[in-house]
Design a protein around this motif. Structure first.
Motif, short mmCIF file in Angstrom:
data_model
loop_
_atom_site.label_atom_id
_atom_site.label_comp_id
_atom_site.label_asym_id
_atom_site.label_seq_id
_atom_site.Cartn_x
_atom_site.Cartn_y
_atom_site.Cartn_z
N ASP A 1 11.50 38.57 72.68
CA ASP A 1 12.23 37.31 72.52
C ASP A 1 11.32 36.09 72.66
O ASP A 1 11.78 34.97 72.56
N GLU A 2 10.04 36.33 72.85
CA GLU A 2 9.04 35.26 72.90
C GLU A 2 8.15 35.38 71.66
O GLU A 2 6.98 35.71 71.73
N GLY B 1 4.80 33.42 71.53
CA GLY B 1 3.81 34.02 72.42
C GLY B 1 3.25 35.31 71.85
O GLY B 1 2.05 35.57 71.90
#
Length: 154
Positions: A101-102, A105
């Motif tokens: 969910d990042e 990143g």
């Protein structure tokens, strides 16, 4: 001033929130250098990890690996980066997760891991004092399928 102070300062610069990282966690940092982005890790070890890594090791080069796991929120897949090192008293595993969910990143880490490199792993104890520096050789070739799956989702 001890000889470890410059390395402690380096840790503080690369991992500004290092004092808040949980024990037995490993956190990645991206470094932009002349050869492009590189990855460094900070591992905070408990007494057991520190005692294993304080012993005489045959090598300071842990085996690196990467794989995917389902994200706990059901969003994408988590990228797991793991290092294993054989010690006289057993095996030490150091692992970090870049959550699915990042996505931003993950994209940054994937970009850095696309090229072969040496990944520095700074191991600190619970007081956040440097115990050992490990160096892992990273070869992206075995993980092209992992990277393809993540890139197709980005």
């Amino acid at each position: 001033m001890s000889s470890i102070d410059p390395l402690q300062q380096l840790i503080q610069q690369m991992f500004p929130h290092y004092r808040s990282y949980p024990v037995n966690a490993m956190v990645p940092a991206l470094i932009n250098g002349p050869n492009g982005p590189r990855v460094a890790m900070l591992a905070v070890g408990d007494e057991t990890v520190v005692s294993h890594l304080s012993s005489d090791l045959e090598t300071d080069r842990p085996m690196a690996m990467a794989y995917l796991e389902d994200n706990r929120y059901g969003i994408g897949r988590d990228l797991i980066i793991r290092f294993e090192l054989a010690c006289p008293s057993g095996t030490v595993s150091l692992e970090t997760s870049v959550p699915g969910d990042e996505q931003k990143g993950q994209a940054l880490v994937l970009n850095a891991l696309q090229t072969p490199q040496e990944i520095g792993i700074f191991v600190v104890d619970e007081e956040r004092t440097l115990v050992r520096i490990l160096k892992a050789d990273w070869d992206p070739a075995p993980y092209s399928a992992v990277f393809s799956l993540l890139e197709s989702r980005q």
